[in-house]
Design a protein around this motif. Structure first.
Motif, PDB file in Angstrom:
ATOM      1  N   THR A  87     -27.375 122.610  29.171  1.00 50.68           N
ATOM      2  CA  THR A  87     -28.104 121.707  28.280  1.00 50.68           C
ATOM      3  C   THR A  87     -29.488 121.400  28.827  1.00 50.68           C
ATOM      4  O   THR A  87     -30.458 121.315  28.102  1.00 50.68           O
ATOM      5  CB  THR A  87     -27.327 120.379  28.125  1.00 50.68           C
ATOM      6  OG1 THR A  87     -25.978 120.688  27.853  1.00 50.68           O
ATOM      7  CG2 THR A  87     -27.878 119.539  27.002  1.00 50.68           C
ATOM      8  N   ASP A 214     -40.732 112.049  17.151  1.00 49.80           N
ATOM      9  CA  ASP A 214     -39.362 112.235  17.652  1.00 49.80           C
ATOM     10  C   ASP A 214     -39.433 112.665  19.123  1.00 49.80           C
ATOM     11  O   ASP A 214     -40.462 113.158  19.581  1.00 49.80           O
ATOM     12  CB  ASP A 214     -38.623 113.286  16.812  1.00 49.80           C
ATOM     13  CG  ASP A 214     -37.107 113.123  16.892  1.00 49.80           C
ATOM     14  OD1 ASP A 214     -36.636 112.319  17.717  1.00 49.80           O
ATOM     15  OD2 ASP A 214     -36.399 113.815  16.150  1.00 49.80           O
ATOM     16  N   PRO A 293     -36.457 108.472  14.967  1.00 50.12           N
ATOM     17  CA  PRO A 293     -34.990 108.351  14.886  1.00 50.12           C
ATOM     18  C   PRO A 293     -34.373 108.138  16.260  1.00 50.12           C
ATOM     19  O   PRO A 293     -35.068 108.175  17.269  1.00 50.12           O
ATOM     20  CB  PRO A 293     -34.570 109.708  14.328  1.00 50.12           C
ATOM     21  CG  PRO A 293     -35.629 110.638  14.770  1.00 50.12           C
ATOM     22  CD  PRO A 293     -36.890 109.861  14.952  1.00 50.12           C
ATOM     23  N   LYS A 294     -33.047 107.922  16.256  1.00 52.94           N
ATOM     24  CA  LYS A 294     -32.357 107.837  17.550  1.00 52.94           C
ATOM     25  C   LYS A 294     -32.366 109.214  18.181  1.00 52.94           C
ATOM     26  O   LYS A 294     -32.014 110.200  17.530  1.00 52.94           O
ATOM     27  CB  LYS A 294     -30.925 107.349  17.348  1.00 52.94           C
ATOM     28  CG  LYS A 294     -30.857 105.854  17.134  1.00 52.94           C
ATOM     29  CD  LYS A 294     -29.445 105.347  17.013  1.00 52.94           C
ATOM     30  CE  LYS A 294     -29.443 103.845  16.814  1.00 52.94           C
ATOM     31  NZ  LYS A 294     -28.136 103.313  16.474  1.00 52.94           N
ATOM     32  N   PRO A 295     -32.765 109.310  19.432  1.00 56.18           N
ATOM     33  CA  PRO A 295     -32.961 110.643  20.029  1.00 56.18           C
ATOM     34  C   PRO A 295     -31.667 111.298  20.515  1.00 56.18           C
ATOM     35  O   PRO A 295     -30.687 110.624  20.791  1.00 56.18           O
ATOM     36  CB  PRO A 295     -33.855 110.330  21.220  1.00 56.18           C
ATOM     37  CG  PRO A 295     -33.474 108.941  21.603  1.00 56.18           C
ATOM     38  CD  PRO A 295     -33.074 108.230  20.361  1.00 56.18           C
ATOM     39  N   ASP A 296     -31.716 112.622  20.586  1.00 56.89           N
ATOM     40  CA  ASP A 296     -30.607 113.396  21.150  1.00 56.89           C
ATOM     41  C   ASP A 296     -30.839 113.594  22.645  1.00 56.89           C
ATOM     42  O   ASP A 296     -31.967 113.504  23.126  1.00 56.89           O
ATOM     43  CB  ASP A 296     -30.539 114.788  20.502  1.00 56.89           C
ATOM     44  CG  ASP A 296     -29.989 114.710  19.086  1.00 56.89           C
ATOM     45  OD1 ASP A 296     -29.257 113.756  18.795  1.00 56.89           O
ATOM     46  OD2 ASP A 296     -30.317 115.601  18.287  1.00 56.89           O
ATOM     47  N   THR A 302     -33.408 121.652  19.541  1.00 55.99           N
ATOM     48  CA  THR A 302     -33.173 121.141  18.198  1.00 55.99           C
ATOM     49  C   THR A 302     -34.426 120.458  17.664  1.00 55.99           C
ATOM     50  O   THR A 302     -34.778 120.585  16.490  1.00 55.99           O
ATOM     51  CB  THR A 302     -32.012 120.125  18.223  1.00 55.99           C
ATOM     52  OG1 THR A 302     -30.900 120.752  18.847  1.00 55.99           O
ATOM     53  CG2 THR A 302     -31.634 119.697  16.836  1.00 55.99           C
ATOM     54  N   LEU A 306     -36.531 121.001  14.118  1.00 56.08           N
ATOM     55  CA  LEU A 306     -36.882 119.955  13.144  1.00 56.08           C
ATOM     56  C   LEU A 306     -38.388 119.898  12.933  1.00 56.08           C
ATOM     57  O   LEU A 306     -38.867 119.715  11.818  1.00 56.08           O
ATOM     58  CB  LEU A 306     -36.371 118.592  13.651  1.00 56.08           C
ATOM     59  CG  LEU A 306     -34.858 118.385  13.625  1.00 56.08           C
ATOM     60  CD1 LEU A 306     -34.483 117.107  14.358  1.00 56.08           C
ATOM     61  CD2 LEU A 306     -34.341 118.329  12.193  1.00 56.08           C
ATOM     62  N   THR A 444     -29.636 106.065  26.327  1.00 54.08           N
ATOM     63  CA  THR A 444     -28.849 105.985  25.083  1.00 54.08           C
ATOM     64  C   THR A 444     -28.305 104.571  24.893  1.00 54.08           C
ATOM     65  O   THR A 444     -28.183 104.104  23.766  1.00 54.08           O
ATOM     66  CB  THR A 444     -27.690 107.007  25.079  1.00 54.08           C
ATOM     67  OG1 THR A 444     -26.887 106.817  26.243  1.00 54.08           O
ATOM     68  CG2 THR A 444     -28.199 108.432  25.040  1.00 54.08           C
TER      69      THR A 444
ATOM     70  N   GLN B 169     -29.341 112.796  12.668  1.00 52.71           N
ATOM     71  CA  GLN B 169     -30.579 113.145  11.970  1.00 52.71           C
ATOM     72  C   GLN B 169     -30.382 114.210  10.891  1.00 52.71           C
ATOM     73  O   GLN B 169     -30.955 114.125   9.824  1.00 52.71           O
ATOM     74  CB  GLN B 169     -31.607 113.673  12.965  1.00 52.71           C
ATOM     75  CG  GLN B 169     -32.164 112.623  13.888  1.00 52.71           C
ATOM     76  CD  GLN B 169     -33.270 113.202  14.750  1.00 52.71           C
ATOM     77  OE1 GLN B 169     -34.233 113.751  14.269  1.00 52.71           O
ATOM     78  NE2 GLN B 169     -33.121 113.091  16.057  1.00 52.71           N
ATOM     79  N   PHE B 170     -29.614 115.250  11.218  1.00 57.11           N
ATOM     80  CA  PHE B 170     -29.530 116.356  10.264  1.00 57.11           C
ATOM     81  C   PHE B 170     -28.093 116.809  10.015  1.00 57.11           C
ATOM     82  O   PHE B 170     -27.866 117.913   9.527  1.00 57.11           O
ATOM     83  CB  PHE B 170     -30.371 117.548  10.754  1.00 57.11           C
ATOM     84  CG  PHE B 170     -30.032 117.978  12.145  1.00 57.11           C
ATOM     85  CD1 PHE B 170     -28.964 118.818  12.383  1.00 57.11           C
ATOM     86  CD2 PHE B 170     -30.765 117.524  13.218  1.00 57.11           C
ATOM     87  CE1 PHE B 170     -28.633 119.198  13.667  1.00 57.11           C
ATOM     88  CE2 PHE B 170     -30.441 117.898  14.507  1.00 57.11           C
ATOM     89  CZ  PHE B 170     -29.376 118.744  14.730  1.00 57.11           C
ATOM     90  N   SER B 189     -24.863 107.962  18.016  1.00 57.24           N
ATOM     91  CA  SER B 189     -25.806 107.160  18.806  1.00 57.24           C
ATOM     92  C   SER B 189     -25.482 105.673  18.785  1.00 57.24           C
ATOM     93  O   SER B 189     -26.283 104.868  19.232  1.00 57.24           O
ATOM     94  CB  SER B 189     -27.234 107.405  18.317  1.00 57.24           C
ATOM     95  OG  SER B 189     -27.324 107.100  16.949  1.00 57.24           O
ATOM     96  N   LYS B 275     -22.025 113.130  25.752  1.00 55.23           N
ATOM     97  CA  LYS B 275     -22.330 113.039  27.198  1.00 55.23           C
ATOM     98  C   LYS B 275     -21.837 111.708  27.774  1.00 55.23           C
ATOM     99  O   LYS B 275     -22.413 111.164  28.720  1.00 55.23           O
ATOM    100  CB  LYS B 275     -23.827 113.180  27.460  1.00 55.23           C
ATOM    101  CG  LYS B 275     -24.418 114.509  27.023  1.00 55.23           C
ATOM    102  CD  LYS B 275     -24.219 115.561  28.086  1.00 55.23           C
ATOM    103  CE  LYS B 275     -24.805 116.878  27.673  1.00 55.23           C
ATOM    104  NZ  LYS B 275     -23.906 117.986  27.711  1.00 55.23           N
ATOM    105  N   PRO B 278     -23.121 106.573  23.624  1.00 58.24           N
ATOM    106  CA  PRO B 278     -24.323 105.940  24.190  1.00 58.24           C
ATOM    107  C   PRO B 278     -23.962 104.951  25.301  1.00 58.24           C
ATOM    108  O   PRO B 278     -22.913 104.306  25.226  1.00 58.24           O
ATOM    109  CB  PRO B 278     -24.949 105.222  22.998  1.00 58.24           C
ATOM    110  CG  PRO B 278     -23.858 105.086  21.997  1.00 58.24           C
ATOM    111  CD  PRO B 278     -22.912 106.200  22.218  1.00 58.24           C
ATOM    112  N   GLY B 279     -24.841 104.853  26.259  1.00 53.77           N
ATOM    113  CA  GLY B 279     -24.507 104.119  27.478  1.00 53.77           C
ATOM    114  C   GLY B 279     -23.338 104.827  28.128  1.00 53.77           C
ATOM    115  O   GLY B 279     -23.398 106.036  28.342  1.00 53.77           O
TER     116      GLY B 279
END
Lengths: 470, 331
Positions: A87, A214, A293-296, A302, A306, A444, B169-170, B189, B275, B278-279
């Motif tokens: 990743t 983003d 937006p909330k991030p990955d 990705t 986008l 996060t 998001q998608f 999230s 992962k 969140p947190g």
């Protein structure tokens, strides 16, 4: 309940034997030997140089072409490139370190800034000082072409561990068609956070499917770019002594080398200091306002998709975005790049990549000979085809190079180093792995709860623990 | 008269022997011969048996017994996998006591496990009841295949696909919610969203297993008992609670025990999809073990956490079996 008698270090094989003996007690002794590791594959006594890189095997095979000249000049020697995916860099390091634990270490590894101190501090990487000093005449054209900031990022405790081949500074990519659609021109070189905010607001107001900005959760170019612009850092900044031999030999009169020392020394954590909290709070604010937006979590593949689909107006990117967006089908004039906006300062962060020799290699001299050939412009071109990253050699950044992929203002990539003296590498101490996990986790948490301070208090605590345990 | 012994081979019958029967040796000799034959046969059968199970035994030993033993040994060392290991006795276990990350991961894992197992058992049983009662054999088989299919794919690949499906998001789910003018959900999230997503994916993937178990259990219910209850006028609900459920209670125990052991080792879904975030809201114990060992390079400490998880599982299973005496009905 540890006893002094047993405090003496045991060899790795000894431990495995102990495990095997215990297994034998359970009636399975004969099989436990399967656990014990052999010597470094392919490198012990053979003429195979194993190179580990962070990519898929198909790309690794293409990169192996860079060994052609070297193999021709060294009959009987074969260079084997092995790709490992993940990743992000921490995934790659985990896999590489596990391979090494199993006694299967490569001769050469491509390790980015993220892992340089990790590998150096654990004694896994071989300092290149003696080789560089010995072949200084041969290497002068190389160093003359590479910015000292990139070289210093490859040093630790006064020693040079890698020859940088590429780097990426955290610039701001923008979608030209989205900018045009909301009547915004290219931002000025010294644009500010307020300018950025206005543009993000205009693009986000366009329709429900587009966001102004983003980003992804990681160490490089995440909210950490905002942190640098706001004058903060996760760790106290310092420099290791030493390195004069290098600066005096290769950069004697270069003002860009002034103040350079023996590598970055990352001190006590400062993850919950005011500028750091403020910068993460800013990202939370953008999210609350619908501008982001909330991030990955991850490397950003990705995000590039986008962006190429015209769903994002702006995103942090380095030179690798040029190749990424091109591969995602974006026309070379559909995007462009500008410096990161100014907040308290316009300080940028960067990460560099390079190749180093593993201490366990039985072919160090041969590996060094290969390393020297890898940093030639021709081979760097083979290592990073299609602008998948920015070459460390300034001479390689030409209009021709970016003619196919874009962006129009490709000079921004290298000028980030030459025009901003305070551009610095990402903070990556020897405990980078634990730091990466904690950073992702706490980011996060902050984005989910909307409470930056609480999350960064947690990060501070995580980093303090990680620094202690190493 | 001695008991006739089974023929040891084809031989011509001596004079005076009864037609169709082999000659009868004296009693002592016959016994000795029989014992020797039985002993040889037993040895042959044993050897054959060992040969047949050898490969399976080898797999169990190499991939189960050795790692378990090695974990116990490694837990007594401090080792980063590269430098020399140091024997530290029970220090790693001492460190576990005050480690909030370990406690938190155990709580998260237990919470997820309870939710997943409850849903798997309830939904598996519910589906099995519906299918067993109303569907023809063909439909039953189709359902079995459909529900079992997700089990054939690896949890990691399913998690990768689901990470896209549930992407904030998608993702496809949010796309359809948007079409229906419903608010988008922060599936991955937000704390609740991430927990729900992991539970949903895990339940969906494992549901086929419990479904098939219950279909088999319901099919083996004694028809006369059910018929008698129905003749006595028992309602469907009464029939289920008073007759069927007690009769399939061993299957409920088996499904919940296996499910609990599996989900207490949940790794793929949180590793790939969240992962642990969140947190650290979906930070399971096995994810902690993986990151402690392979990312933080604390192999000894990671082994100590594994041993702790092993002990926790052992205790939970023991409690489950002890408690089951009160509600499991073995006919």
């Amino acid at each position: 309940m540890s006893s002094g008698t047993f405090k003496a270090p045991m060899s790795r094989r000894g431990l495995l034997r102990a495990g095997a003996a215990s297994a034998a007690l359970a009636g399975v002794g004969g099989l436990a030997s399967a656990c014990s590791s052999g010597s470094s594959s392919g490198s012990s006594g053979s003429k195979v140089l194993n190179v580990a890189i962070f990519t898929d095997q198909s790309s690794a095979d293409k990169m192996a072409k860079s060994a052609g000249t070297f193999e021709a000049a060294h009959p009987g020697v074969k260079v084997k490139f092995t790709g490992t995916t993940g990743t992000d860099w921490n995934d790659f390091f985990s896999k590489l370190l596990t391979q090494m634990s199993a006694g299967n270490a490569p001769d050469i590894a491509c390790v980015a800034t993220e892992g340089l101190q990790l590998f150096a501090a654990k004694g896994l990487a071989e300092p290149l000082d003696a080789y560089v000093k010995r072949d200084s005449a041969e290497l002068k054209p190389y160093f003359a072409d590479v910015h000292p900031a990139l070289v210093e990022a490859m040093m630790y405790q006064g020693h040079l561990y890698e020859l940088p081949t590429d780097f990426n500074a955290g610039n701001m990519f923008y979608n030209t068609s989205l900018f045009k659609s909301v009547g915004v021109d290219r931002p000025a070189d010294d644009w500010t956070r307020d300018d950025f905010y206005d543009i993000a607001k205009k693009i986000s107001a366009k329709d429900g499917n587009t966001v102004g900005y983003d980003w992804v959760v990681r160490l490089w170019g995440s909210w950490t770019s905002w942190m640098y612009a706001n004058g903060g850092n996760l760790l106290t900044e310092g420099k290791w002594d030493g390195g004069d031999w290098l600066w005096n030999t290769f950069y004697p009169n270069d003002p860009a080398a002034a103040g350079r020392k023996g590598g970055w020394r990352w001190g006590d954590p400062t993850a919950n200091s005011a500028p750091v909290v403020e910068s993460l709070d800013y990202l939370i604010q953008l999210q609350k306002e619908g501008l982001s937006p909330k991030p990955d979590i991850g490397g950003g593949g990705t995000l590039q998709g986008l962006f190429a689909s015209n769903k994002i107006g702006m995103a942090i990117g380095g030179g690798f975005w040029a190749g990424g967006l091109h591969n995602a089908g974006m026309a070379d004039d559909a995007f462009d790049v500008q410096y990161f906006p100014k907040w308290q300062s316009q300080r940028h962060l960067f990460g560099s990549g390079g190749y180093g020799i593993m201490k366990s290699s039985k072919n160090k001299d041969l590996a060094w000979e290969f390393l020297k050939t890898l940093v030639t412009p021709k081979n760097i071109d083979l290592l990073i085809p299609g602008n998948v990253t920015t070459p460390a050699r300034k001479s390689m950044l030409t209009a021709e190079r970016y003619a196919t992929t874009g962006p129009k203002n490709w000079q921004v990539f290298y000028d980030t180093l030459t025009k901003f003296d305070d551009t610095a590498p990402i903070p990556a101490p020897p405990y980078y792995q634990a730091m990466a996990i904690a950073l992702n986790k706490r980011t996060t948490q902050a984005m989910s709860t909307g409470r930056a301070k609480a999350a960064l208090d947690g990060l501070q605590s995580d980093l303090e623990t990680a620094a202690k345990t190493g | 008269m001695s008991q006739p012994v089974r023929s040891l081979g084809r031989a011509s019958a001596p004079a005076g022997a009864r037609p169709g029967r082999p000659p009868q040796p004296p009693a002592d000799e016959a016994t000795a011969l029989r014992r020797r034959a039985q002993s040889r046969r037993a040895r042959r059968e044993a050897l054959f048996g060992y040969a047949m199970v050898a490969s399976a035994l080898l797999v169990v030993v190499v991939f189960t017994v050795v790692p378990i033993v090695a974990s116990f040994v490694l837990a007594l060392f401090k080792w980063d996998g590269i430098s020399s290991p140091q024997f530290v006795g029970l220090d790693n276990f001492d460190a576990l006591v005050g480690d909030k990350a370990v406690t938190h991961s155990l709580l998260v894992t237990s919470g997820l496990a309870v939710l997943i197992v409850f849903l798997q058992v309830a939904l598996g049983l519910g589906l099995a009841l519906m299918v067993a009662q109303r569907a023809s054999k063909i439909v039953q088989n189709l359902f079995r295949a459909a529900f079992f299919l997700p089990m054939l794919a690896s949890a990691a690949s399913i998690s990768i696909v689901m990470a896209y499906v549930f992407n904030d998001q998608f993702g496809v789910i949010n796309y359809y919610l948007g079409l229906l003018h419903l608010p988008e959900v922060s599936w991955l999230s937000s704390t609740g969203g991430a927990t729900a997503t992991i539970v949903l994916v895990a339940v969906w993937q494992q549901l086929g297993f419990t479904f098939i178990l219950f279909v088999a259990a319901l099919a083996s219910l004694p028809g006369d008992v059910l018929e008698a209850a129905q003749i006595d006028g028992a309602s469907s609900a009464r029939l289920f609670w008073r007759i069927k459920l007690p009769l399939i209670s061993p299957t409920v125990l088996f499904a919940s025990t296996v499910g609990l052991i599996n989900t207490m080792q949940l790794f793929d879904q949180p590793y790939v999809m969240t992962k642990g975030g969140p947190g650290d809201s979906t930070y399971t114990t096995v994810l902690l073990v993986y990151q402690t060992a392979f990312q933080n390079l604390q192999f000894g400490y990671a082994s100590a956490i594994s041993v702790l998880l092993f002990a926790v599982l052992l205790v939970i299973t023991a409690v489950q079996f002890t408690a089951s005496r009160k509600w499991v009905f073995y006919s």
